[in-house]
Design a protein around this motif. Structure first.
Motif, PDB file in Angstrom:
ATOM      1  N   ARG A 144       0.903  -1.205   0.078  1.00  0.00           N
ATOM      2  CA  ARG A 144      -0.013  -0.017   0.058  1.00  0.00           C
ATOM      3  C   ARG A 144       0.946   1.011   0.143  1.00  0.00           C
ATOM      4  NH1 ARG A 144      -4.875   0.114   4.027  1.00  0.00           N
ATOM      5  NH2 ARG A 144      -5.529  -1.238   2.677  1.00  0.00           N
ATOM      6  N   SER A 145       0.408   2.296  -1.041  1.00  0.00           N
ATOM      7  CA  SER A 145       1.220   3.517  -1.114  1.00  0.00           C
ATOM      8  C   SER A 145       0.773   4.486   0.167  1.00  0.00           C
ATOM      9  CB  SER A 145       0.942   3.969  -2.391  1.00  0.00           C
ATOM     10  OG  SER A 145       1.770   5.427  -2.358  1.00  0.00           O
ATOM     11  N   GLN A 146       1.687   5.272   0.623  1.00  0.00           N
ATOM     12  CA  GLN A 146       1.461   6.051   1.649  1.00  0.00           C
ATOM     13  C   GLN A 146       1.292   7.497   0.823  1.00  0.00           C
ATOM     14  OE1 GLN A 146       0.900   5.179   4.701  1.00  0.00           O
ATOM     15  NE2 GLN A 146       1.488   3.111   4.141  1.00  0.00           N
ATOM     16  N   THR A 147       1.030   7.611  -0.048  1.00  0.00           N
ATOM     17  CA  THR A 147       1.159   9.041  -0.790  1.00  0.00           C
ATOM     18  C   THR A 147      -0.225   9.956  -0.527  1.00  0.00           C
ATOM     19  OG1 THR A 147       2.429   8.224  -2.618  1.00  0.00           O
ATOM     20  CG2 THR A 147       1.364  10.152  -3.133  1.00  0.00           C
ATOM     21  N   ASN A 148      -0.340  10.969  -0.167  1.00  0.00           N
ATOM     22  CA  ASN A 148      -1.295  11.844   0.039  1.00  0.00           C
ATOM     23  C   ASN A 148      -1.938  12.374  -1.374  1.00  0.00           C
ATOM     24  OD1 ASN A 148      -3.583  13.445   0.763  1.00  0.00           O
ATOM     25  ND2 ASN A 148      -2.646  14.260   2.701  1.00  0.00           N
ATOM     26  N   PHE A 149      -2.705  11.889  -2.199  1.00  0.00           N
ATOM     27  CA  PHE A 149      -3.150  12.156  -3.503  1.00  0.00           C
ATOM     28  C   PHE A 149      -3.862  13.516  -3.368  1.00  0.00           C
ATOM     29  CE2 PHE A 149      -2.777   7.477  -3.622  1.00  0.00           C
ATOM     30  CZ  PHE A 149      -1.781   7.471  -4.811  1.00  0.00           C
ATOM     31  N   LEU A 150      -4.485  13.886  -2.499  1.00  0.00           N
ATOM     32  CA  LEU A 150      -5.063  15.139  -2.297  1.00  0.00           C
ATOM     33  C   LEU A 150      -3.969  16.303  -2.444  1.00  0.00           C
ATOM     34  CD1 LEU A 150      -7.900  14.458   0.228  1.00  0.00           C
ATOM     35  CD2 LEU A 150      -8.134  14.622  -2.437  1.00  0.00           C
ATOM     36  N   ASP A 151      -3.114  16.140  -1.383  1.00  0.00           N
ATOM     37  CA  ASP A 151      -1.976  17.224  -1.195  1.00  0.00           C
ATOM     38  C   ASP A 151      -0.978  17.285  -2.949  1.00  0.00           C
ATOM     39  OD1 ASP A 151      -2.722  17.827   0.844  1.00  0.00           O
ATOM     40  OD2 ASP A 151      -1.209  16.675   2.007  1.00  0.00           O
ATOM     41  N   ALA A 152      -0.924  16.026  -3.330  1.00  0.00           N
ATOM     42  CA  ALA A 152      -0.127  16.016  -4.683  1.00  0.00           C
ATOM     43  C   ALA A 152      -0.893  16.414  -5.754  1.00  0.00           C
ATOM     44  CB  ALA A 152       0.276  14.640  -4.687  1.00  0.00           C
ATOM     45  N   GLU A 156       0.295  20.359  -7.641  1.00  0.00           N
ATOM     46  CA  GLU A 156       0.364  20.086  -9.263  1.00  0.00           C
ATOM     47  C   GLU A 156      -0.398  21.157  -9.903  1.00  0.00           C
ATOM     48  OE1 GLU A 156      -0.064  16.847 -12.851  1.00  0.00           O
ATOM     49  OE2 GLU A 156      -0.691  16.364 -10.888  1.00  0.00           O
ATOM     50  N   ILE A 157      -1.539  21.331  -9.297  1.00  0.00           N
ATOM     51  CA  ILE A 157      -2.348  22.465  -9.985  1.00  0.00           C
ATOM     52  C   ILE A 157      -1.767  23.883  -9.994  1.00  0.00           C
ATOM     53  CG2 ILE A 157      -4.574  23.585  -9.846  1.00  0.00           C
ATOM     54  CD1 ILE A 157      -5.710  20.792  -9.351  1.00  0.00           C
ATOM     55  N   ILE A 158      -1.318  24.040  -8.441  1.00  0.00           N
ATOM     56  CA  ILE A 158      -0.564  25.462  -7.965  1.00  0.00           C
ATOM     57  C   ILE A 158       0.521  25.779  -8.911  1.00  0.00           C
ATOM     58  CG2 ILE A 158       0.435  26.584  -6.292  1.00  0.00           C
ATOM     59  CD1 ILE A 158      -1.321  25.161  -4.220  1.00  0.00           C
ATOM     60  N   HIS A 159       1.300  24.560  -9.030  1.00  0.00           N
ATOM     61  CA  HIS A 159       2.693  25.197  -9.848  1.00  0.00           C
ATOM     62  C   HIS A 159       2.586  24.764 -11.313  1.00  0.00           C
ATOM     63  CE1 HIS A 159       5.006  25.323  -5.805  1.00  0.00           C
ATOM     64  NE2 HIS A 159       4.182  24.098  -5.625  1.00  0.00           N
ATOM     65  N   ALA A 160       1.532  24.404 -11.730  1.00  0.00           N
ATOM     66  CA  ALA A 160       1.209  24.021 -13.242  1.00  0.00           C
ATOM     67  C   ALA A 160       1.309  25.507 -14.036  1.00  0.00           C
ATOM     68  CB  ALA A 160       0.018  23.384 -13.693  1.00  0.00           C
ATOM     69  N   ALA A 161       1.757  25.675 -15.128  1.00  0.00           N
ATOM     70  CA  ALA A 161       1.733  26.749 -15.756  1.00  0.00           C
ATOM     71  C   ALA A 161       0.188  27.085 -16.197  1.00  0.00           C
ATOM     72  CB  ALA A 161       2.603  26.659 -17.110  1.00  0.00           C
ATOM     73  N   PRO A 162      -0.035  28.578 -16.502  1.00  0.00           N
ATOM     74  CA  PRO A 162      -1.329  28.773 -17.109  1.00  0.00           C
ATOM     75  C   PRO A 162      -1.792  28.510 -18.384  1.00  0.00           C
ATOM     76  CG  PRO A 162      -0.121  30.723 -16.664  1.00  0.00           C
ATOM     77  CD  PRO A 162       0.749  29.517 -16.124  1.00  0.00           C
ATOM     78  N   VAL A 163      -2.601  27.968 -18.736  1.00  0.00           N
ATOM     79  CA  VAL A 163      -3.037  27.652 -20.070  1.00  0.00           C
ATOM     80  C   VAL A 163      -3.515  28.861 -20.723  1.00  0.00           C
ATOM     81  CG1 VAL A 163      -4.357  26.119 -21.498  1.00  0.00           C
ATOM     82  CG2 VAL A 163      -3.917  25.406 -19.325  1.00  0.00           C
ATOM     83  N   ARG A 164      -2.736  29.106 -21.930  1.00  0.00           N
ATOM     84  CA  ARG A 164      -2.899  30.215 -22.958  1.00  0.00           C
ATOM     85  C   ARG A 164      -4.068  29.850 -23.887  1.00  0.00           C
ATOM     86  NH1 ARG A 164       2.811  32.864 -23.894  1.00  0.00           N
ATOM     87  NH2 ARG A 164       3.306  33.323 -21.650  1.00  0.00           N
ATOM     88  N   ARG A 165      -5.128  30.732 -23.778  1.00  0.00           N
ATOM     89  CA  ARG A 165      -6.118  30.150 -25.125  1.00  0.00           C
ATOM     90  C   ARG A 165      -5.972  31.292 -26.113  1.00  0.00           C
ATOM     91  NH1 ARG A 165     -11.544  29.425 -21.178  1.00  0.00           N
ATOM     92  NH2 ARG A 165     -10.704  27.524 -20.175  1.00  0.00           N
ATOM     93  N   ASP A 166      -5.921  30.835 -27.363  1.00  0.00           N
ATOM     94  CA  ASP A 166      -5.499  31.647 -28.309  1.00  0.00           C
ATOM     95  C   ASP A 166      -6.865  32.444 -28.796  1.00  0.00           C
ATOM     96  OD1 ASP A 166      -3.023  30.772 -28.728  1.00  0.00           O
ATOM     97  OD2 ASP A 166      -3.551  29.094 -30.074  1.00  0.00           O
ATOM     98  N   SER A 167      -6.890  33.634 -29.113  1.00  0.00           N
ATOM     99  CA  SER A 167      -8.091  34.376 -29.245  1.00  0.00           C
ATOM    100  C   SER A 167      -8.557  33.813 -30.575  1.00  0.00           C
ATOM    101  CB  SER A 167      -7.772  35.880 -29.548  1.00  0.00           C
ATOM    102  OG  SER A 167      -6.932  36.083 -30.408  1.00  0.00           O
ATOM    103  N   ALA A 168     -10.039  33.770 -30.588  1.00  0.00           N
ATOM    104  CA  ALA A 168     -10.827  33.407 -31.643  1.00  0.00           C
ATOM    105  C   ALA A 168     -10.772  34.294 -32.828  1.00  0.00           C
ATOM    106  CB  ALA A 168     -12.047  32.844 -31.417  1.00  0.00           C
TER     107      ALA A 168
END
Length: 280
Positions: A144-152, A156-168
């Motif tokens: 069994r893994s001891q990883t806290n998937f909620l914190d992980a 990951e979401i906090i440190h992820a780069a913002p997604v750029r949306r190209d203007s239509a």
């Protein structure tokens, strides 16, 4: 003996004997005369039992006739072709020969097993399934893994780069984009005219029964005429002499004042925004 003879003598039709030993009905009188009275209850019971016996015998005879079935009179003494054993009697030489008996297998007989085909061994066409593990065998389970998937996931979401949306790309717009179509404008104008006509022709809620609202143009024209008449009467009153003594002057003054009052009241009425007249 002597006492019985005396008793019989005293009881032979004398009034004293009838008083001492009164007769209790016809049956008692018959007993005194030495006759045995008839027991009607017993006779009735015997008659009912005899009738029941006769009815039972009649029912049994009727049941026997019904079980025997209908048979014509000319065949009453003719015996059946089948005897008691159930085998048909021998017929004349022109009859068909008897049918041969069919042999059937009896219960418990093994003769039928020889006629059946031999069983074939079962063969599986596809691959054999894996065997079911036994209760003593232990399956290999990953630790069994001891990883806290909620914190992980949050990191990951906090440190992820913002997604750029190209203007239509801007869509091409026609020259009348955003303008109200002509048919809608025409429909709105028609609806406005219909609403104005409905309001104009609708009956006034303040109009009493039997009356009608005077048109605005007619009211204004009547008010203009009344105002001119009022000014004329007022001028005539002002032109009267200061001292009025003669009867004709007095009558003229009274008539002008009454007309002035009447016209003044009419001006007040027709000065209202709504004037109702009789609906003829």
């Amino acid at each position: 003996m002597e006492s019985a003879r005396i008793r019989a003598r005293h009881s032979s039709g004398s009034g004293v004997s009838s008083i001492l030993q009164p007769v209790n009905g016809v049956r008692d009188a018959m007993r005194r005369k030495g006759k045995a009275p008839r027991n009607h209850a017993r006779d009735n019971i015997r008659a009912m039992r005899d009738q029941q016996r006769m009815n039972r015998a009649a029912r049994e005879e009727e049941e026997r006739r019904r079980d025997a079935g209908f048979k014509m009179k000319r065949f009453q003494n003719v015996s059946s072709r089948v005897d008691r054993s159930g085998a048909p009697k021998e017929e004349s030489s022109g009859a068909s020969p008897p049918r041969p008996k069919k042999e059937f297998l009896r219960k418990g007989s093994k003769l039928g097993a020889e006629c059946l085909p031999k069983p074939k061994p079962f063969r599986r066409n596809g691959p054999r399934k894996a065997a079911v593990p036994k209760a003593t065998e232990k399956a290999l389970i990953a630790p069994r893994s001891q990883t806290n998937f909620l914190d992980a996931n949050a990191r990951e979401i906090i440190h992820a780069a913002p997604v750029r949306r190209d203007s239509a790309p801007e869509e091409s717009k026609h020259k009348d984009f955003g303008a109200v179509p002509a048919y809608l404008q025409k429909r709105k104008a028609m609806q406005a005219e219909e609403e104005a006509y409905r309001i104009a022709t609708a009956p006034d809620p303040d109009c009493p029964p039997g009356m009608m609202l005077m048109p605005e143009e007619e009211r204004l024209e009547t008010l203009r005429v009344l105002q001119a008449t009022l000014d004329d009467v007022k001028g005539q009153l002002q032109r009267l002499p200061l001292t009025i003594e003669t009867p004709s002057q007095i009558r003229r003054q009274n008539a002008l004042e009454a007309k002035f009052k009447e016209v003044e009241d009419a001006v007040k009425i027709f000065s209202r925004p709504k004037v109702f007249v009789r609906d003829d």
